[in-house]
Design a protein around this motif. Structure first.
Motif, PDB file in Angstrom:
ATOM      1  N   VAL A  20       0.853  -1.078   0.265  1.00 54.32           N
ATOM      2  CA  VAL A  20       0.282   0.274   0.105  1.00 54.32           C
ATOM      3  C   VAL A  20       0.693   0.872  -0.062  1.00 54.32           C
ATOM      4  O   VAL A  20       2.062   0.879   0.825  1.00 54.32           O
ATOM      5  CB  VAL A  20      -0.871   0.072   1.295  1.00 54.32           C
ATOM      6  N   PHE A  21       0.184   2.670  -0.403  1.00 50.51           N
ATOM      7  CA  PHE A  21       0.931   3.576  -0.449  1.00 50.51           C
ATOM      8  C   PHE A  21       0.057   4.801  -0.656  1.00 50.51           C
ATOM      9  O   PHE A  21      -0.912   4.434  -0.694  1.00 50.51           O
ATOM     10  CB  PHE A  21       2.210   3.900  -1.723  1.00 50.51           C
ATOM     11  N   THR A  22       0.871   6.013  -0.002  1.00 54.24           N
ATOM     12  CA  THR A  22      -0.610   6.661   0.819  1.00 54.24           C
ATOM     13  C   THR A  22      -0.066   8.471  -0.118  1.00 54.24           C
ATOM     14  O   THR A  22       1.058   8.624  -0.192  1.00 54.24           O
ATOM     15  CB  THR A  22      -1.146   7.398   2.122  1.00 54.24           C
ATOM     16  N   VAL A  27      -4.798   6.311   0.287  1.00 52.66           N
ATOM     17  CA  VAL A  27      -4.566   5.335   0.487  1.00 52.66           C
ATOM     18  C   VAL A  27      -4.649   4.147  -1.244  1.00 52.66           C
ATOM     19  O   VAL A  27      -5.857   3.670  -1.363  1.00 52.66           O
ATOM     20  CB  VAL A  27      -5.147   4.295   1.804  1.00 52.66           C
ATOM     21  N   PHE A  28      -3.789   3.674  -1.609  1.00 49.25           N
ATOM     22  CA  PHE A  28      -4.204   3.098  -2.617  1.00 49.25           C
ATOM     23  C   PHE A  28      -3.119   1.365  -2.286  1.00 49.25           C
ATOM     24  O   PHE A  28      -2.296   1.524  -1.164  1.00 49.25           O
ATOM     25  CB  PHE A  28      -2.728   3.220  -3.553  1.00 49.25           C
ATOM     26  N   ILE A  46      -9.070   3.088  -2.466  1.00 52.76           N
ATOM     27  CA  ILE A  46      -9.490   1.891  -1.203  1.00 52.76           C
ATOM     28  C   ILE A  46     -10.006   3.238  -0.361  1.00 52.76           C
ATOM     29  O   ILE A  46      -9.655   4.385   0.442  1.00 52.76           O
ATOM     30  CB  ILE A  46      -9.240   1.111  -0.341  1.00 52.76           C
ATOM     31  N   LYS A  47     -10.956   2.795   0.171  1.00 55.67           N
ATOM     32  CA  LYS A  47     -12.016   3.516   1.562  1.00 55.67           C
ATOM     33  C   LYS A  47     -11.601   3.130   2.597  1.00 55.67           C
ATOM     34  O   LYS A  47     -11.105   2.054   2.618  1.00 55.67           O
ATOM     35  CB  LYS A  47     -13.233   3.603   1.892  1.00 55.67           C
TER      36      LYS A  47
END
Length: 63
Positions: A20-22, A27-28, A46-47
């Motif tokens: 993941v990364f922000t 957030v992805f 994503i939520k």
């Protein structure tokens, strides 16, 4: 001298993780794909809501 028996326990379970990364407060998550079938990385938003530790602790119920 007697050998002391070890109390160590090792788990054989695999932990499933995701990349993941922000960015820009979003957030992805990386789509899991095979490098052979899709060499291009795919990321999807994503939520997700950031919650403070204090809020989490307040919502815990001790039994």
């Amino acid at each position: 001298m007697r050998k002391k028996k070890s109390n160590k326990v090792y788990s054989q379970e695999v932990i499933d993780t995701q990349h993941v990364f922000t960015e820009d407060n979003k957030v992805f998550i990386k789509k899991k794909t095979s490098v052979r079938s899709n060499p291009k990385e795919e990321w999807s938003p994503i939520k997700f809501t950031w919650v403070s530790v204090a809020n989490v602790q307040d919502s815990l119920v001790l039994e």
